[in-house]
Each structure stands twice: as structure tokens, then as C-alpha cells.
Design a protein around this motif. Structure first.
Motif, PDB file in Angstrom:
ATOM      1  N   LYS A   1      -4.757 -16.386 -21.881  1.00  0.00           N
ATOM      2  CA  LYS A   1      -5.866 -15.816 -21.102  1.00  0.00           C
ATOM      3  C   LYS A   1      -5.418 -15.250 -19.750  1.00  0.00           C
ATOM      4  N   VAL A   2      -4.110 -15.071 -19.576  1.00  0.00           N
ATOM      5  CA  VAL A   2      -3.626 -14.440 -18.333  1.00  0.00           C
ATOM      6  C   VAL A   2      -3.951 -12.954 -18.416  1.00  0.00           C
ATOM      7  N   ASN A   3      -4.643 -12.460 -17.419  1.00  0.00           N
ATOM      8  CA  ASN A   3      -5.219 -11.119 -17.454  1.00  0.00           C
ATOM      9  C   ASN A   3      -4.212 -10.047 -17.858  1.00  0.00           C
ATOM     10  N   TYR A   4      -3.112  -9.919 -17.087  1.00  0.00           N
ATOM     11  CA  TYR A   4      -2.171  -8.819 -17.332  1.00  0.00           C
ATOM     12  C   TYR A   4      -1.383  -9.009 -18.629  1.00  0.00           C
TER      13      TYR A   4
ATOM     14  N   THR B   1     -11.690  -9.378 -20.358  1.00  0.00           N
ATOM     15  CA  THR B   1     -10.524  -9.448 -19.458  1.00  0.00           C
ATOM     16  C   THR B   1      -9.907  -8.073 -19.205  1.00  0.00           C
ATOM     17  N   LEU B   2     -10.339  -7.067 -19.953  1.00  0.00           N
ATOM     18  CA  LEU B   2      -9.714  -5.744 -19.832  1.00  0.00           C
ATOM     19  C   LEU B   2     -10.295  -4.984 -18.643  1.00  0.00           C
ATOM     20  N   ASP B   3      -9.438  -4.646 -17.673  1.00  0.00           N
ATOM     21  CA  ASP B   3      -9.929  -3.866 -16.540  1.00  0.00           C
ATOM     22  C   ASP B   3      -8.983  -2.722 -16.170  1.00  0.00           C
ATOM     23  N   GLU B   4      -7.911  -2.526 -16.947  1.00  0.00           N
ATOM     24  CA  GLU B   4      -6.973  -1.436 -16.671  1.00  0.00           C
ATOM     25  C   GLU B   4      -7.183  -0.309 -17.677  1.00  0.00           C
ATOM     26  N   PRO B   5      -7.064   0.944 -17.221  1.00  0.00           N
ATOM     27  CA  PRO B   5      -7.364   2.087 -18.100  1.00  0.00           C
ATOM     28  C   PRO B   5      -6.591   2.076 -19.417  1.00  0.00           C
TER      29      PRO B   5
ATOM     30  N   VAL C   1      -2.714 -10.346 -21.458  1.00  0.00           N
ATOM     31  CA  VAL C   1      -3.653  -9.921 -22.508  1.00  0.00           C
ATOM     32  C   VAL C   1      -3.700  -8.392 -22.570  1.00  0.00           C
ATOM     33  N   GLN C   2      -3.764  -7.752 -21.416  1.00  0.00           N
ATOM     34  CA  GLN C   2      -3.896  -6.294 -21.388  1.00  0.00           C
ATOM     35  C   GLN C   2      -2.665  -5.611 -21.976  1.00  0.00           C
ATOM     36  N   GLU C   3      -1.485  -6.098 -21.608  1.00  0.00           N
ATOM     37  CA  GLU C   3      -0.260  -5.497 -22.148  1.00  0.00           C
ATOM     38  C   GLU C   3      -0.162  -5.757 -23.647  1.00  0.00           C
ATOM     39  N   ALA C   4      -0.601  -6.934 -24.092  1.00  0.00           N
ATOM     40  CA  ALA C   4      -0.572  -7.271 -25.524  1.00  0.00           C
ATOM     41  C   ALA C   4      -1.479  -6.331 -26.314  1.00  0.00           C
ATOM     42  N   VAL C   5      -2.667  -6.031 -25.777  1.00  0.00           N
ATOM     43  CA  VAL C   5      -3.595  -5.115 -26.452  1.00  0.00           C
ATOM     44  C   VAL C   5      -2.945  -3.740 -26.628  1.00  0.00           C
ATOM     45  N   VAL C   6      -2.250  -3.273 -25.592  1.00  0.00           N
ATOM     46  CA  VAL C   6      -1.607  -1.951 -25.644  1.00  0.00           C
ATOM     47  C   VAL C   6      -0.551  -1.922 -26.749  1.00  0.00           C
ATOM     48  N   VAL C   7       0.294  -2.964 -26.822  1.00  0.00           N
ATOM     49  CA  VAL C   7       1.376  -2.933 -27.814  1.00  0.00           C
ATOM     50  C   VAL C   7       0.854  -3.184 -29.225  1.00  0.00           C
TER      51      VAL C   7
ATOM     52  N   TYR D   1      10.031 -15.327 -20.942  1.00  0.00           N
ATOM     53  CA  TYR D   1       9.895 -14.391 -19.815  1.00  0.00           C
ATOM     54  C   TYR D   1       8.428 -14.105 -19.508  1.00  0.00           C
ATOM     55  N   ALA D   2       7.588 -14.124 -20.548  1.00  0.00           N
ATOM     56  CA  ALA D   2       6.166 -13.781 -20.368  1.00  0.00           C
ATOM     57  C   ALA D   2       5.419 -14.823 -19.541  1.00  0.00           C
ATOM     58  N   THR D   3       6.079 -15.942 -19.226  1.00  0.00           N
ATOM     59  CA  THR D   3       5.440 -16.966 -18.381  1.00  0.00           C
ATOM     60  C   THR D   3       5.964 -16.910 -16.941  1.00  0.00           C
ATOM     61  N   GLU D   4       6.796 -15.894 -16.639  1.00  0.00           N
ATOM     62  CA  GLU D   4       7.356 -15.765 -15.282  1.00  0.00           C
ATOM     63  C   GLU D   4       6.265 -15.348 -14.292  1.00  0.00           C
ATOM     64  N   VAL D   5       6.640 -15.305 -13.010  1.00  0.00           N
ATOM     65  CA  VAL D   5       5.646 -14.975 -11.974  1.00  0.00           C
ATOM     66  C   VAL D   5       5.613 -13.486 -11.654  1.00  0.00           C
ATOM     67  N   ASP D   6       6.720 -12.778 -11.913  1.00  0.00           N
ATOM     68  CA  ASP D   6       6.763 -11.351 -11.582  1.00  0.00           C
ATOM     69  C   ASP D   6       5.960 -10.552 -12.613  1.00  0.00           C
ATOM     70  N   VAL D   7       4.888  -9.922 -12.164  1.00  0.00           N
ATOM     71  CA  VAL D   7       3.952  -9.252 -13.085  1.00  0.00           C
ATOM     72  C   VAL D   7       4.629  -8.123 -13.853  1.00  0.00           C
TER      73      VAL D   7
END
Length: 671
Positions: A414-417, A450-454, A419-425, A373-379
Motif C-alpha cells: 500500500k505504499v503510494n509510489y 492511491t493513484l494520483d500521478e498522471p 503501487v503507482q509504478e506497479a500499475v504502470v509496469v 530494493y523496493a523497500t528502500e527509502v529513496d523514492v
């Protein structure tokens, strides 16, 4: 190519009723009035249809009230239905003129045709004008004892409508007792409508007017096999509120209700599930519980083959069921894996159910699905999938290492969103298993740019501060964030402040200048009261007692718990008893989003008598005063999550907690 065009079908003499919606001529009212007084029946019927069409699209045709009312004296059933429909709509605005039709209602209530008798009683019940109620009682009383079951079942529903307008009248006239008698009726449709009326009255009044005895229970169960699907829903809902005397009686009722699980109507299935789940609490025999668990799974899974909207409603209910009894669907987890053509709202709900059902037996299968699922297109879907991997690690200690390896593989994409979600979890995994998986920190640090979300930034900063002694260049990493301190989100600023203080307490020589700068920015340049307050608290602690500061800031954090069953047990029990209602979709009890209101119309004089004192009051009503009164809570009906209040910090009154101005800030630490 030669195209063959099908010949148009010849129009019938009467034509389609849709034609009545297309005429919007000027002077139409006068023309309609003339047609309504026509002696030709078909002209009169067409005229009333035009009036109804205008009424349907929102055009005011109340000026024709008297003319339409004159058409009520007719033997034509179609015309009578149309006139009654018009009367129901305009009775509230023309109560005096509606009284002129009372004689016709009473006369029609004695008509030889059961269809006309039922129509008259139904219409009188729908006209919500108090002055009509006294004329309604006698025809209604006769209709409740009518020889035709169609009239009786219509009259039963009319009693519930009358109770809304005049509850005292219903009780005084003994209509409630007659409804109880209808539960013993030979016709199952009459029984179902009697149950529906009593249930409605019970909800409106808050009294237990249903009073299911042993004899009534047997009659309800007997009618269950005979009545229509919606009648079955009414009966099942009333059974779900009944409390059996013991486990044996509960098993007996469950046995009679179980065949409803195979019904084609999903509402009947869900109502049957509700009854069985409520009664399972009284069943003590383990064999019986296991047998019921096996029987409940197939109908719930079958609901996932319905339309997407039905699937969504089913999944919201299943979400509650698996929190209460996860063993029902634990072996059916693969049915909740997402299909490529599922709408996003169905996919999100399926993920919620999957993560609640994940166990050590199926975790490998679930991880492979989530990774896909993590390779799908829906962010949003990808983010939820990555988050679900982390939740799986928090829930299952033995599977945590495997979950982290999957997260690291996703970070390498290296997909931006992602990586960011992985860092949070991963931050949450660190909090769940302290000092266990810190070897992955190096990989996280390689992806800082790559981190740009709060939320992702705040999580990474927390990791750097918490494990500063294990990161060689922790101060340099924090410096990269400090360059944009003033532009950052408040949550990032708060984490930067805390992380910097942690670094200082662990390595004071290297980070003294940095912590001084951060405290200056937090206390003197920020407008955020939370940030200022925290800055002053840290400043006071560091300047007066560094050891106390270490004890506070570097203290052991409590281990976080698995949050996949967020609902409070008492709330969950309440929602289980509300399965197949809006409560089970919102995951909130009914009193939170349903306001009980008196149905009696507010008179125009009452409305006009209420005035604001001045313009300021109007503003307050619009901005602040329009909010909920004490004892009620504001509700966002679109919020499907469980839980109430959010984590954001309260806005404190700001004050100079640290006391001094900039002159007092020199060499605060005396180093």
C-alpha cells in the motif's frame, strides 16, 4: 580531560605560495611595478608570483605586461617559467608586445639545458597568435630532432598545437613526416607523444594522417610496455582505429594488448577493452572468443571497486558492452547488485546493467534483490526497481508469472509510489502478453484511490477500457475519473476519452450518456488540440459507421517488445568504438554534442560588424533564432538515455473536424 596541543611548525624563510593570494591592497600595481624592476632576484620572483596570483583569481594585470616581459632575460628557471606562464595568458590581448619576446624564445630554444629548450618550444606553441608561428617553425624543426628525448616529446605535442593555428604551414614544413619518424623513436615517451599529436591532427583535419603500417604497428606494440600510463592510452586509442588484415593478425594484437587489462589505471583498462572488443569482430575461432570473454570479465568487475565517479563511468561503458556481448558478464551479475552506501546515480546504472543481464538462470536471484530494493527509502530508486521487475517480465516469458506475483506482493504494501509504478509496469505486461494475466485486474481496481500521478492514472484507465467486458463496474470506475476530467493531465484525458469510447462500443446501453458527456468535454470545453482532434474523430466514426469505429478502436494492438537493448545496432557499434570517451557516457555519437569550430580568433571588427536589424530580431535570436541551424540537432548533454525524440503527440492545428456546433450534437447515435 587534558588536551595536548601540537606545537606549530616553524615557517620556512620563503613561506607558502598561498600568501600571494591574500594581498589585495590599493596601489598594489605601482608597488608590483617597482618590485618587478628590482635588482634583487628573490624580490623579482615574488613580484611575478603576485602578478600570477592576481591573474589566477581573475584580476586584470595586463597593464604590467611590459614590466613582466623585461624579467624574461634571466638564468633563473623558476622566474622564466612564471614569465612564460604570464605571456601565454596575455599574448592574445597584447600580440604586438608578445613579438618582443620572440628573440628570447629563439635564444632559449638553443639553450644548453634541455629543460629550457623544451620550455621555450612549449610556450611558443601555447601562444596562439598567428604572427608568432613563422618564428616558431625553425626552433620547432630543431627540437623535433633534438638529442634529448624530453625536448623531442615536447616538440611533438607542439606540432599538434601549431596545426590548429596554421595547418598549411605544418604540412609545407614537413612536420607530419617528422612526427611519423618519431613513432620509430627509441624512447617510448617520444613515441607516445608522436602518436598523440598525429591522433589530434587526424581528428582536427578529418584526414587519416596516422597511416599505421605493419612496421609502425610493431613499434607501437613494442612501446606499449615501456611508456607511461597516459602514453599507453594514446597508443591503445590509435590501435583501436586500426583495421587488422585478418583474424590471425587481430588475435596477435589482442595477445599483446591483453596484459594492459591488469593495469592499475582505469583509463588504460578501458582503452584495452575497446581494442579487444573492436578486434573480436574479426576473430572467427569460437575457442578464442570464449577465452577472450573470460579474460574481459575480471577487469570490468574490478572497476566497480573504484571511487563512485569512476564506477559510474565504468557502468555507462559496461551498459554498452553487455548490449553488444552479454555473455562477457552474464555469470558476474551478482557484482552489479547495489550496496547500501552506493550513491543513487551508481545504483540507477547498476539496475540498468542487471536488467540487461537477467536470464532464466538468474531471474529468481535478481527478483529477490529487486524486491528488497523496493523497500528502500529513496523514492526514485524504488520506482526504478519496481519498473525493472516489469521489464524482467517483458524480457523473459517463462519468468513473467513469477514477476507478476512479486509485483502483487509489493502492491499489498500500500505504499503510494510503489503501487503507482506497479500499475504502470503491469499495463506493459498486459500489452506484452494479451489475455494471459488479467486475473490481477481485481487487485489493481482495489487500489484506485492511491493513484494520483498522471502516468499511473493513464495506465489504470487503459486497463479498464481494454478489459471493460471483464470488469463488472467498469463504467462506475471510469465515472470516478471523469469527475475531475478538466483538471487532469492531457495524457489522462486522452486515455479517458479512448477508454470511454471502448466501454460504449462494448456496452452501448449502459454508457451512452457517459460517452456523450466525455465527447462534449473533449470537443467543446478543452483547449488541447490533440484531445479535440481525437474527440472529433471518434464522434465522426460513431455517428457515421459504428462497425468501422469498432474495427478501429477495438482492433488488436501489436505486442510490445523488450526494450532493454534500446540502441540501434549501427549506433551501438559506433559507441563501442568510442568506449572510454564522452560518447560512451552520453550514449550519443560525438558529432551530436561536439561542434567542430575554427580555432582562429574572431577579430573585434568582425564581432562589431554583426548587428541585428531591429529589436524584433534580437528577440527572435534569443527565443527562436538562437536555436540550431538546419542540419544540427539540439542536445541535452545531461540526458544519459538512449533514443531520440519522445512520445508526446504533435500539436496539431485545431479545427472543427466534426463540423457542427452544439445543435448538431443531439442524439448523434440515433439510439
Amino acid at each position: 580531560h587534558c588536551w595536548y596541543i601540537m606545537p606549530a611548525k616553524p615557517k620556512t624563510a620563503g613561506g607558502s605560495d598561498s600568501r600571494f593570494f591574500t594581498t589585495q591592497k590599493k596601489g598594489e600595481t605601482h608597488e608590483l611595478r617597482t618590485e618587478l624592476h628590482s635588482s634583487d632576484r628573490s624580490t623579482k620572483v615574488d613580484a611575478v608570483k603576485k602578478v600570477i596570483a592576481s591573474m589566477t583569481v581573475g584580476k586584470d594585470v595586463s597593464m604590467l605586461f611590459t614590466d613582466v616581459l623585461n624579467c624574461i632575460q634571466t638564468d633563473n628557471v623558476e622566474l622564466k617559467k612564471l614569465v612564460y606562464l604570464y605571456l601565454i595568458n596575455y599574448a592574445k590581448s597584447q600580440p604586438e608586445l608578445t613579438l618582443l619576446a620572440v628573440n628570447t624564445f629563439v635564444k632559449d630554444a638553443n639553450d644548453p639545458s634541455p629543460l629550457i629548450r623544451a620550455l621555450a618550444v612549449r610556450t611558443m606553441g601555447c601562444i596562439r597568435v598567428e604572427r608568432i608561428t613563422e618564428y616558431l617553425c625553425e626552433p620547432l624543426s630543431r627540437s623535433l630532432r633534438d638529442e634529448d628525448p624530453y625536448v623531442r616529446k615536447t616538440a611533438a605535442v607542439c606540432v599538434a598545437k601549431l596545426y590548429d593555428i596554421a595547418p598549411d604551414l605544418v604540412e609545407d614544413r614537413g612536420f607530419l613526416e617528422i612526427l611519423h619518424d618519431l613513432i620509430s623513436d627509441a624512447n617510448p615517451s617520444v613515441v607516445a607523444n608522436g602518436v598523440a599529436a598525429l591522433s589530434e591532427i587526424a581528428e582536427t583535419s578529418g584526414k587519416d594522417v596516422m597511416k599505421i603500417s605493419t612496421s609502425v604497428l610493431q613499434k607501437l606494440l613494442a612501446a606499449l610496455n615501456e611508456c607511461t600510463e597516459w602514453g599507453q592510452v594514446f597508443i591503445l586509442d590509435s590501435l583501436s582505429k586500426y583495421t587488422p588484415a585478418d583474424g590471425r593478425e587481430a588475435e596477435g594484437i589482442i595477445e599483446r594488448v591483453t596484459p594492459r587489462l591488469q593495469h592499475a589505471n582505469s583509463a588504460v583498462v578501458m582503452s584495452a577493452v575497446k581494442v579487444i572488443l573492436n578486434y573480436m569482430n574479426l576473430v572467427t575461432a569460437e575457442d578464442s572468443i570464449r577465452a577472450l570473454t573470460r579474460k574481459l570479465a575480471p577487469p570490468l568487475v574490478t572497476l566497480l571497486n573504484s571511487e563512485p565517479e569512476t564506477q559510474y563511468v565504468a557502468l555507462r561503458n559496461i551498459n554498452l558492452i553487455v548490449q553488444k556481448r552479454p555473455d562477457i558478464l552474464e555469470s558476474a551479475i551478482h557484482f552489479f547488485f547495489c550496496k547500501y552506501n552506493d550513491p543513487i546515480y551508481v545504483k540507477m546504472e547498476k539496475l540498468e546493467v542487471v536488467i540487461k543481464l537477467v536470464s532464466e538462470r538468474n531471474v529468481e536471484q535478481v527478483l529477490m534483490e529487486l524486491k528488497e530494493y523496493a523497500t528502500e527509502v529513496d523514492v526514485d530508486f524504488v520506482r526504478k526497481s519496481v519498473s525493472s521487475i516489469g521489464r524482467g517480465a517483458i524480457k523473459l516469458e517463462r519468468a513473467a508469472e513469477r514477476c507478476i506475483s512479486v509485483l502483487l506482493e509489493l502492491i499489498q504494501s500500500k505504499v503510494n509510489y510503489v503501487v503507482q509504478e506497479a500499475v504502470v509496469v503491469i499495463k506493459d505486461i498486459f500489452r506484452r502478453y494479451p489475455n494471459k494475466y488479467e486475473s490481477v485486474i481485481a487487485t489493481l481496481c482495489d487500489n484506485l484511490e492511491t493513484l494520483d500521478e498522471p502516468e499511473a492514472k493513464a495506465s489504470m484507465i487503459w486497463i479498464i477500457g481494454q478489459y471493460a467486458e471483464r470488469i463488472d463496474n467498469a463504467d462506475e470506475l471510469l465515472e470516478t475519473f471523469l469527475e475531475t476530467f478538466e483538471e487532469e493531465d492531457p495524457s489522462v484525458q486522452l486515455q479517458l476519452l479512448t477508454a470511454t469510447v471502448k466501454c460504449f462500443l462494448k456496452a452501448p446501453e449502459e454508457t451512452q450518456e457517459m460517452v456523450q458527456r466525455v465527447l462534449d468535454m473533449a470537443t467543446e470545453e478543452s483547449d488541447n488540440p490533440d484531445l479535440r482532434d481525437r474527440g472529433f474523430v471518434y464522434w465522426r466514426l460513431l455517428s457515421t459507421d459504428p462497425e468501422a469505429a469498432k474495427a478501429v478502436v477495438l482492433s488488436e494492438k501489436p505486442v510490445i517488445e523488450d526494450d532493454t537493448s534500446r540502441l540501434d545496432p549501427d549506433l551501438l557499434d559506433t559507441l563501442i568504438s568510442q568506449i572510454a570517451t564522452l560518447s560512451s557516457i552520453y550514449h550519443k555519437p560525438p558529432e551530436v554534442f561536439v561542434t567542430r569550430a575554427n580555432v582562429k580568433a574572431v577579430t573585434r571588427e568582425d564581432d562589431e560588424g554583426y548587428e541585428y536589424e531591429d529589436e524584433n530580431d534580437v528577440g527572435q535570436a534569443a527565443v527562436g533564432g538562437g536555436g540550431p541551424q538546419p542540419g544540427t540537432a539540439p542536445v541535452d548533454l545531461l540526458d544519459m538515455g538512449g533514443g531520440g525524440g519522445g512520445e508526446g503527440g504533435a500539436q496539431h492545428q485545431s479545427g472543427n473536424v466534426g463540423g457542427g456546433g452544439s445543435d448538431d450534437n443531439v442524439d448523434l447515435f440515433g439510439l
